[in-house]
Design a protein around this motif. Structure first.
Motif, PDB file in Angstrom:
ATOM      1  N   THR A 178       4.166  10.004   3.502  1.00 55.82           N
ATOM      2  CA  THR A 178       4.411   9.740   5.063  1.00 55.82           C
ATOM      3  C   THR A 178       5.697  10.124   5.509  1.00 55.82           C
ATOM      4  O   THR A 178       5.988  10.788   6.290  1.00 55.82           O
ATOM      5  CB  THR A 178       4.156   8.276   5.189  1.00 55.82           C
ATOM      6  N   ASP A 179       6.520   9.164   4.999  1.00 53.93           N
ATOM      7  CA  ASP A 179       8.081   9.437   5.302  1.00 53.93           C
ATOM      8  C   ASP A 179       9.252   9.411   4.362  1.00 53.93           C
ATOM      9  O   ASP A 179       8.949   9.133   3.216  1.00 53.93           O
ATOM     10  CB  ASP A 179       8.563   8.578   6.463  1.00 53.93           C
ATOM     11  N   GLN A 180      10.335   9.982   4.700  1.00 55.19           N
ATOM     12  CA  GLN A 180      11.460  10.044   3.702  1.00 55.19           C
ATOM     13  C   GLN A 180      12.395   8.665   3.672  1.00 55.19           C
ATOM     14  O   GLN A 180      12.512   8.411   4.829  1.00 55.19           O
ATOM     15  CB  GLN A 180      12.528  11.253   3.955  1.00 55.19           C
ATOM     16  N   LEU A 181      12.920   8.205   2.507  1.00 58.04           N
ATOM     17  CA  LEU A 181      14.048   7.091   2.853  1.00 58.04           C
ATOM     18  C   LEU A 181      15.022   7.609   2.046  1.00 58.04           C
ATOM     19  O   LEU A 181      14.978   7.859   0.930  1.00 58.04           O
ATOM     20  CB  LEU A 181      13.107   5.822   2.111  1.00 58.04           C
ATOM     21  N   PRO A 182      16.141   7.383   2.804  1.00 53.93           N
ATOM     22  CA  PRO A 182      17.364   7.639   2.048  1.00 53.93           C
ATOM     23  C   PRO A 182      17.567   6.565   0.868  1.00 53.93           C
ATOM     24  O   PRO A 182      17.277   5.368   1.169  1.00 53.93           O
ATOM     25  CB  PRO A 182      18.424   7.737   2.899  1.00 53.93           C
ATOM     26  N   CYS A 183      18.040   6.982  -0.275  1.00 54.47           N
ATOM     27  CA  CYS A 183      18.386   5.813  -1.120  1.00 54.47           C
ATOM     28  C   CYS A 183      19.309   6.431  -2.236  1.00 54.47           C
ATOM     29  O   CYS A 183      19.427   7.594  -2.462  1.00 54.47           O
ATOM     30  CB  CYS A 183      17.207   5.410  -1.908  1.00 54.47           C
ATOM     31  N   GLY A 209       0.709  -1.154  -0.024  1.00 49.26           N
ATOM     32  CA  GLY A 209       0.107   0.145  -0.045  1.00 49.26           C
ATOM     33  C   GLY A 209       0.843   1.164  -0.101  1.00 49.26           C
ATOM     34  O   GLY A 209       0.207   2.361   0.281  1.00 49.26           O
ATOM     35  N   HIS A 210       2.336   1.160  -0.226  1.00 52.53           N
ATOM     36  CA  HIS A 210       2.742   2.387  -0.467  1.00 52.53           C
ATOM     37  C   HIS A 210       3.685   2.726  -1.821  1.00 52.53           C
ATOM     38  O   HIS A 210       3.540   1.467  -2.546  1.00 52.53           O
ATOM     39  CB  HIS A 210       4.048   2.208   0.385  1.00 52.53           C
ATOM     40  N   THR A 211       4.005   3.789  -1.875  1.00 51.11           N
ATOM     41  CA  THR A 211       4.799   3.913  -3.275  1.00 51.11           C
ATOM     42  C   THR A 211       5.466   5.324  -3.272  1.00 51.11           C
ATOM     43  O   THR A 211       5.625   5.857  -2.100  1.00 51.11           O
ATOM     44  CB  THR A 211       3.911   3.973  -4.583  1.00 51.11           C
ATOM     45  N   VAL A 212       6.203   5.392  -4.312  1.00 51.38           N
ATOM     46  CA  VAL A 212       7.194   6.769  -4.282  1.00 51.38           C
ATOM     47  C   VAL A 212       6.449   7.738  -4.427  1.00 51.38           C
ATOM     48  O   VAL A 212       5.539   7.904  -5.518  1.00 51.38           O
ATOM     49  CB  VAL A 212       8.337   6.621  -5.176  1.00 51.38           C
ATOM     50  N   VAL A 213       6.573   8.926  -4.046  1.00 50.33           N
ATOM     51  CA  VAL A 213       5.699  10.122  -4.026  1.00 50.33           C
ATOM     52  C   VAL A 213       6.483  11.258  -4.885  1.00 50.33           C
ATOM     53  O   VAL A 213       6.328  11.872  -5.842  1.00 50.33           O
ATOM     54  CB  VAL A 213       5.067  10.901  -2.820  1.00 50.33           C
ATOM     55  N   LYS A 214       7.969  11.180  -4.477  1.00 51.62           N
ATOM     56  CA  LYS A 214       8.869  12.467  -4.929  1.00 51.62           C
ATOM     57  C   LYS A 214      10.089  11.815  -4.630  1.00 51.62           C
ATOM     58  O   LYS A 214      10.610  11.389  -3.690  1.00 51.62           O
ATOM     59  CB  LYS A 214       8.844  13.723  -4.142  1.00 51.62           C
ATOM     60  N   LEU A 225      10.381  10.621  -0.905  1.00 51.08           N
ATOM     61  CA  LEU A 225       9.294  10.758  -0.221  1.00 51.08           C
ATOM     62  C   LEU A 225       8.444   9.802  -0.644  1.00 51.08           C
ATOM     63  O   LEU A 225       8.129   9.467  -1.567  1.00 51.08           O
ATOM     64  CB  LEU A 225       8.639  12.163  -0.185  1.00 51.08           C
ATOM     65  N   ILE A 226       8.074   9.055   0.640  1.00 54.55           N
ATOM     66  CA  ILE A 226       7.070   8.045   0.111  1.00 54.55           C
ATOM     67  C   ILE A 226       5.849   8.079   0.671  1.00 54.55           C
ATOM     68  O   ILE A 226       5.586   8.920   1.788  1.00 54.55           O
ATOM     69  CB  ILE A 226       7.746   6.574   0.473  1.00 54.55           C
ATOM     70  N   GLY A 227       4.665   7.409  -0.005  1.00 57.72           N
ATOM     71  CA  GLY A 227       3.345   7.655   0.373  1.00 57.72           C
ATOM     72  C   GLY A 227       2.336   6.700   0.775  1.00 57.72           C
ATOM     73  O   GLY A 227       2.863   5.285   0.031  1.00 57.72           O
ATOM     74  N   LYS A 228       1.287   6.403   1.272  1.00 58.67           N
ATOM     75  CA  LYS A 228       0.558   5.598   1.458  1.00 58.67           C
ATOM     76  C   LYS A 228      -0.891   5.921   0.671  1.00 58.67           C
ATOM     77  O   LYS A 228      -1.161   6.974   0.577  1.00 58.67           O
ATOM     78  CB  LYS A 228       0.223   5.638   2.994  1.00 58.67           C
TER      79      LYS A 228
END
Lengths: 97, 994
Positions: free
Chosen positions: B403-408, B374-379, B391-394
């Protein structure tokens, strides 16, 4: 990309042939009135489907042939010599083989 | 993204390093690398700049769909631009350079466009610069023409070499029973079944290696086993060969790249080979492409398809990133996530769908893949060179909540798969949208054309193989071979259905999401097009340039169509798709022209006297395909002084000209006379044996077709000459009449243009010249050989010849024809005698001067638009017989007296000249189409000033004492001219008859 089965030479690429025109046209006598000639020369059908057309095997035997071709699919239904006299020639050629 | 080479694995040969340069910097890779994999392994990230905004572009794929890493290869005359880095094989010494950036792709001043991107929306340039108000409101595009050059420079592709292409190319032809396009699991299976059935099979692969998606797998056994069997079965296996188009009659166009992967190729090899392959049956196992989806900054370097990361890992031994966020909406990404994690990356899998199958979840856990349903990449957030975090989103209904940031350092995407329907579309088959698999599916063709594998929308590996067997067994059966039928598997094949995802939106947030990253088409551009009414898919394409970049929409089209459907509030099928046309991938122009370049561009025809002419000082010119003497300069003579001397000599003593290029046709048979009488306008029924006649033939519509002389050699034996230009056309016409219309006529027509060589002997001393050449001087007497007479006789040295007393120059003149091989001997005989009479040789320039003085017409005057009256030859149309064109030449408009008629033209001020092609206007109306035109111009040695031939309304009688203006705005300007009779010298013809 059409292949034409020349009655004299066999199947050849269409690039060996020159296109003539509508083979169903009956040209009037030379002394026929202008209206008959206008009909024959200018009043042509633009057929979407099967039409009779003349081609010449310019880069081959130079014989004129009548091709029945579908103008939409390029499917060729029949090929025969344009000059009826050549039928005898072809038949005789067959005898000698 | 910081890609690096892993220690083991991949299909590269680590024992064979290859050195090359990227933008001048030394780099190295291994044999088996693409430029993309080698540079990725070196840690490079930015390889290009986008078309409009100059945003940095990185590698987005591992194949022909590449839309970011587009570069130039090679230098100087071998520079090849717009090359997809992902498909270019590495070779020793390769020179790769970036495009569309200054000074470099990493630091590009053009990137200022990006900060102005809110102004540079779709249609910006047209709206701004075309018809620029207030200066050009509603009129013209002058300013646009000025701005365009600057705009085009800023928005660019690679800059081609300006030098001639040093390579050569070949055209080749092939025939087979079954053509299999693509060598993935389905293609290999299809080729196996077809070959086992005893069919002649061609397996064609665009990649350097066969295997398709199998090359991205970690195991190689299935691929090698299949290829070795195919080789044993005699299958023609081609690589580096793209089937770029499908055509009528089972023709496939193939482009084989023969040397593009070699650092130094055998110079005898063509660079590329262009194949016309005729297949009785074609199986398209050309695969499918993984799609992106749009989110904020989705064009940032470090965003690529999931399948690409898998290919780089398993084929090239390159791990594309260390901290990977993999965002998917379908089942195809799980195994890749596991492989990437096992290779040492930390992987977070985001599945747009709300649930992940338990078994899958276990596998992911086992491989240390972090996953979120239920998540994907937003930005994407970019760092110095590429993506640094996301930035990922639900999922929140059809939208998303951040929702939150993931370093990658790498984002791997899978937005679903699109079967490659390009080739079948070339055959007029319209693909149909399938909502359950979220892609356009091919439908059945009425031609012997079958889709197999993922190109047919079959996702499952085993089903792909089965579909290959099935397609080939159908083909074999239709070609009359015994084979076991295999049922075609159903399309689809994932355990959980795909969740369609084209754009990730967050309420209240505006992100810059790209639909077509190569052409900088954003999601907002699609909505703008909708707002402005460009809602048809064809208008959308042209307004936004979506899908018009070098990848031709392979990446972005479906996202664009989906966004338009959303804006319209309809389903995707209602928007439709644009038509795919060949070529599937770009083809060099060189390959299309093949060997038909330079001297091979068209045939070259030389007369049998060609060398004789050269030895005797001819400068040659082209007349159609023929090489003809142009002029014979003496000493320091220029062309002008030479032709004036030659023409003067022809009028004063005698001159020789090679006229072999005239068409010559033997017309024989009992009905030959009747035949000629029907095709010529003038009477031929009573032409005596031993006489020639000038004749005009018309077309059916009554316009002039050609002119020439026909000689009667015997009761049923004629020799016809035609103009050089129309020789072939006249021959075809005569054959057509005899074979299609006049079956009752017993006539043979034979072209003898090559068999006979001809020379014109012109001038007052021409008879004296020939007197010294013939064995029997008696035949030359004026009484037995008058004007238009024909004789067959023997020249000294035993040369058999035919001579007609005909004149194009207006002088007493003869045309002498001998069998071609005798022609140098003929010239050797004539030339000393001509010299002894102060004669000369003349070329086409003097020939032109002589005939213009006389008002004799040629191809420039008989251009297919003139009637026999227009050409001033109305007297040659017999009122007493019917002939081809006689009915239609009498139509009222063709008999109007104000039609343009042939006239002579001379400048009012004899010091002035004018050019052929000038428009003739009346003095009071120097504008528009004018009243006529000029066809030929020469300096007349006889008259001592410039003269011309042309056509003008009403003919010279209508222009008596009226001035005309020869207007020639781009060359000479306006010249005042006098319109006179075309017969400018010797109108009574006394010289010819004398």
């Amino acid at each position: 990309m059409i292949r034409i089965n020349c009655p004299f030479c066999g199947e050849r690429d269409h690039s060996e042939f020159g296109y003539g025109g509508d083979a169903s046209i009956q040209y009037p006598a030379l002394d026929a009135p202008a209206k008959d000639w206008i009909e024959a020369v200018f009043q042509r059908e633009n057929i979407a489907g099967v039409q009779q057309e003349t081609w010449q095997h310019t880069s081959g035997c130079r014989m004129w042939i009548v091709v029945e071709r579908n103008t939409i699919t390029h499917e060729i239904h029949s090929v025969k010599p344009a000059h009826p006299g050549t039928k005898t020639l072809l038949a005789n050629a067959g005898d000698h083989q | 993204m910081s890609g690096h080479r892993i220690k083991n694995g991949g299909r590269i040969d680590r024992s064979k390093p290859i050195n090359f340069t990227w933008d001048g910097m030394p780099r190295s890779g291994y044999e088996g690398d693409s430029v993309a994999s080698a540079l990725m392994a070196s840690g490079d990230m930015v390889f290009g700049r986008s078309f409009k905004y100059h945003r940095p572009r990185g590698i987005m794929s591992a194949g022909v769909e590449e839309s970011g890493a587009i570069i130039s290869i090679g230098e100087g005359d071998r520079k090849d631009v717009n090359v997809k880095m992902t498909t270019q094989e590495l070779y020793q010494g390769l020179v790769a350079t970036g495009q569309n950036a200054w000074p470099s792709v990493r630091f590009d001043l053009g990137a200022i466009n990006n900060s102005m991107s809110r102004f540079l929306v779709a249609g910006f340039y047209y709206k701004t610069f075309m018809g620029l108000p207030p200066f050009e409101w509603g009129k013209g595009t002058w300013l646009w023409m000025q701005y365009e050059k600057i705009i085009r420079k800023a928005a660019g592709m690679g800059e081609s070499s300006r030098e001639a292409d040093p390579d050569h190319y070949e055209h080749a032809h092939g025939f087979c029973d079954v053509l299999v396009v693509g060598s993935g699991p389905a293609g290999l299976a299809a080729a196996q079944t077809a070959a086992r059935a005893g069919l002649n099979v061609w397996l064609v692969e665009q990649d350097a290696e066969h295997g398709g998606s199998l090359l991205a797998e970690s195991s190689d056994t299935e691929r090698t086993a299949a290829l070795s069997e195919l080789s044993d079965l005699g299958v023609t296996i081609m690589n580096r060969t793209t089937v770029f188009g499908l055509y009528d009659y089972g023709v496939a166009g193939l482009l084989e790249r023969v040397t593009d992967h070699l650092s130094s190729a055998d110079p005898r090899l063509p660079r590329q080979r262009f194949w016309t392959l005729r297949a009785k049956h074609t199986i398209l196992a050309c695969g499918s492409l993984e799609r992106h989806f749009a989110f904020g900054n989705n064009d940032c370097p470090g965003v690529m398809t999931t399948q690409a990361t898998r290919t780089y890992l398993n084929r090239y031994g390159v791990l594309a990133g260390e901290q990977i966020v993999l965002a998917t909406n379908n089942d195809s990404s799980y195994s890749t996530a596991c492989e990437l994690a096992r290779a040492g990356a930390s992987v977070t899998l985001l599945d747009a769908r709300n649930q992940i199958n338990k078994k899958v979840a276990q596998k992911l856990s086992a491989a240390n893949v972090d996953y979120r349903a239920g998540h994907t990449v937003v930005k994407a957030n970019s760092g110095a060179e590429g993506v640094s975090s996301v930035l990922i989103g639900k999922a929140n209904g059809s939208e998303w909540t951040a929702t939150d940031q993931l370093p990658c350092d790498l984002v791997a995407l899978s937005g679903g798969w699109s079967p490659l329907v390009n080739l079948i579309s070339h055959r007029g088959v319209k693909p149909v949208w399938d909502p359950s698999t979220a892609c356009f599916m091919p439908v059945d063709s009425s031609e012997p054309l079958t889709m197999a594998g993922s190109a047919a929308g079959i996702w499952n590996h085993d089903d792909c193989i089965k579909s290959g067997h099935s397609a080939a067994s159908m083909a074999a059966k239709s070609l009359g071979k015994e084979t076991t039928s295999v049922v075609m598997p159903a399309t689809g094949g994932w355990n959980s259905p795909i969740k369609p995802l084209y754009e990730v939106t967050v309420p209240g947030k505006q992100f810059k999401g790209f639909v077509d990253p190569q052409h900088d088409v954003t999601c907002e551009d699609i909505r703008l097009a909708h707002r402005e009414g460009f809602v048809s898919v064809e208008h959308l394409k042209r307004y936004t340039t979506l899908g018009m970049a070098t990848d031709q929409g392979k990446v972005g089209n479906i996202i664009g169509i989906a966004l338009m459907a959303e804006a319209l509030g309809c389903e995707i099928p209602a928007v439709g798709t644009t038509t795919f046309r060949p070529p599937y991938t770009p083809i060099s122009i060189g390959a299309l022209s093949g060997q038909s370049v330079g001297a091979h561009f068209r045939p070259l025809r030389r007369t049998p006297m060609h060398n004789w002419n050269l030895v005797n000082g001819a400068t040659m010119t082209e007349a159609g395909l023929w090489q003809r003497p142009w002029y014979f300069a003496r000493g320091v003579e220029t062309i002008s002084s030479a032709y004036i001397r030659e023409a003067t000599t022809a009028r004063k003593s005698v001159a020789l000209c090679d006229v072999t290029s005239l068409g010559k046709i033997a017309i024989q048979g009992p009905d030959a006379t009747e035949f000629l009488n029907r095709i010529y306008t003038n009477p031929f029924a009573k032409l005596p044996i031993g006489k020639a006649r000038y004749g005009i033939m018309l077309r059916d519509d009554g316009f002039v077709m050609d002119d020439g002389t026909t000689w009667r050699l015997g009761e049923s034996d004629y020799f016809m000459t035609t103009t050089t230009a129309h020789a072939a056309k006249v021959m075809v016409w005569l054959e057509e009449l005899l074979q299609t219309r006049w079956h009752d006529l017993k006539v043979h027509v034979t072209t003898v243009s090559e068999q006979w060589a001809g020379v014109a002997v012109a001038g007052p001393k021409s008879r004296d010249t020939l007197l010294e050449c013939v064995e029997d001087p008696g035949v030359m007497e004026n009484a037995v050989f008058p004007f238009m007479g024909v004789i067959e006789t023997t020249l000294k040295g035993g040369i058999p010849c035919r001579i007609a007393r005909i004149s194009f120059s207006g002088e007493m003149a003869y045309e002498v024809y001998v069998a071609s091989d005798f022609s140098p001997g003929l010239m050797d005989l004539l030339w000393p005698i001509v010299q002894s009479k102060d004669g000369c040789l003349y070329g086409t320039e003097a020939l032109g001067a002589l005939r213009i003085e006389k008002g004799h017409v040629t191809g420039a005057e008989l251009d297919g638009r003139v009637t026999i009256e227009d050409a001033g030859l109305g007297k040659m149309a017999s009122p007493n017989k019917s002939f081809i064109g006689s009915a239609l030449r009498n139509r009222p408009d063709m008999q109007r007296h104000d039609r343009p008629r042939l006239v002579g033209i001379k400048p009012v001020d004899h010091n002035f000249t004018f050019h052929a092609g000038a428009i003739l206007c009346s003095e009071d109306k120097v504008e528009g189409l004018g009243e006529g035109w000029i066809t030929g111009v020469t300096h007349s040695p006889e008259l001592g000033h410039w003269i011309g031939l042309g056509y003008i309304s009403g003919g010279h009688e209508a222009w008596y004492r009226k001035r005309a203006i020869a207007t020639d705005p781009v060359r000479k300007g306006n010249v005042e001219v006098e319109i006179i009779s075309p017969h400018m010298i010797d109108p009574s013809g006394s010289r010819m008859y004398g």
